[in-house]
Motif scaffolding. Structure first.
Motif, short mmCIF file in Angstrom:
data_model
loop_
_atom_site.label_atom_id
_atom_site.label_comp_id
_atom_site.label_asym_id
_atom_site.label_seq_id
_atom_site.Cartn_x
_atom_site.Cartn_y
_atom_site.Cartn_z
N GLN A 1 0.82 -1.21 0.00
CA GLN A 1 0.00 0.00 0.00
C GLN A 1 0.85 1.26 0.00
O GLN A 1 0.46 2.27 -0.57
CB GLN A 1 -0.90 0.03 1.24
CG GLN A 1 -1.95 -1.05 1.30
CD GLN A 1 -2.57 -1.10 2.68
OE1 GLN A 1 -2.83 -0.08 3.30
NE2 GLN A 1 -2.81 -2.31 3.18
N ALA A 2 1.99 1.20 0.65
CA ALA A 2 2.79 2.41 0.89
C ALA A 2 3.85 2.69 -0.17
O ALA A 2 4.27 3.83 -0.32
CB ALA A 2 3.46 2.33 2.27
N HIS A 3 4.31 1.67 -0.89
CA HIS A 3 5.44 1.84 -1.79
C HIS A 3 5.15 1.30 -3.19
O HIS A 3 4.50 0.26 -3.32
CB HIS A 3 6.69 1.12 -1.25
CG HIS A 3 7.19 1.64 0.05
ND1 HIS A 3 7.59 2.95 0.23
CD2 HIS A 3 7.35 1.04 1.24
CE1 HIS A 3 7.98 3.12 1.48
NE2 HIS A 3 7.85 1.98 2.12
N THR A 4 5.68 1.97 -4.18
CA THR A 4 5.55 1.48 -5.55
C THR A 4 6.40 0.24 -5.79
O THR A 4 6.05 -0.60 -6.61
CB THR A 4 5.96 2.57 -6.57
OG1 THR A 4 7.31 2.95 -6.32
CG2 THR A 4 5.05 3.78 -6.49
N HIS A 5 7.49 0.13 -5.09
CA HIS A 5 8.39 -1.02 -5.19
C HIS A 5 8.69 -1.50 -3.76
O HIS A 5 9.74 -1.19 -3.19
CB HIS A 5 9.67 -0.66 -5.93
CG HIS A 5 9.43 -0.35 -7.37
ND1 HIS A 5 8.95 0.87 -7.80
CD2 HIS A 5 9.56 -1.12 -8.47
CE1 HIS A 5 8.82 0.84 -9.11
NE2 HIS A 5 9.18 -0.35 -9.54
N PRO A 6 7.75 -2.23 -3.17
CA PRO A 6 7.86 -2.61 -1.75
C PRO A 6 8.94 -3.65 -1.49
O PRO A 6 9.35 -4.40 -2.37
CB PRO A 6 6.49 -3.19 -1.43
CG PRO A 6 5.96 -3.66 -2.75
CD PRO A 6 6.52 -2.75 -3.79
#
Length: 159
Positions: A33-38
């Motif tokens: 949810q928080a990062h484009t590349h988690p």
């Protein structure tokens, strides 16, 4: 198992404890949810088995974020800090960052981190917390189109 309770500016209790494998499903969801590349679950599992310190943050029964950091000799590095988007803006990121500083400061002279040049929220948080830009890593992070630079930031600690 060590744990800490911090109080956010609105009086909410934030509980910190070491991250366990049982937390990984929820952390994977927060990362997505928080990062484009988690970070992947494998990355966290590698940290759990290594010299890194991994901490999870909870409000009540909700896992709201986590942080991963490491220390060697007189240097430390913040490897990851993530807060669930619905909990952002409530001081959790700042609290996690302050926690990392208090954990490493007795043994480290500096704390380093890398951050995407596009992550203005994080850069603002780090700058407000005493970090300064000391370098740039070209094409460090994967991006939707190509690669993205990382800012290298550093904060001097009392040590």
């Amino acid at each position: 198992m060590a744990s800490y309770t911090l109080t956010l500016s609105d009086g909410t209790g934030l509980k910190l404890r070491p991250l366990t494998r049982a937390d990984l499903f929820r952390i994977e969801s927060i990362e997505a949810q928080a990062h484009t590349h988690p970070w992947s679950v494998d990355s966290y599992e590698d940290c759990l088995g290594g010299r890194q310190q991994c901490w999870v943050a909870r409000v009540g029964n909700d896992v709201v974020g986590c942080t991963v950091f490491t220390q060697s000799a007189d240097e430390s590095e913040l490897l990851n800090l993530v807060v669930a988007p619905r909990w952002q803006g409530k001081g959790i990121g700042r609290s996690l960052l302050n926690f990392v500083v208090t954990q490493v400061a007795p043994r480290a002279e500096v704390l380093f981190l890398e951050v995407r040049v596009s992550n203005q929220k994080a850069i603002t948080l780090y700058s407000a917390s005493g970090f300064i830009e000391v370098g740039r890593r070209k094409d460090y992070y994967p991006a939707y189109e190509g690669r993205e630079d990382a800012l290298v930031m550093m904060r001097r600690l009392a040590g």
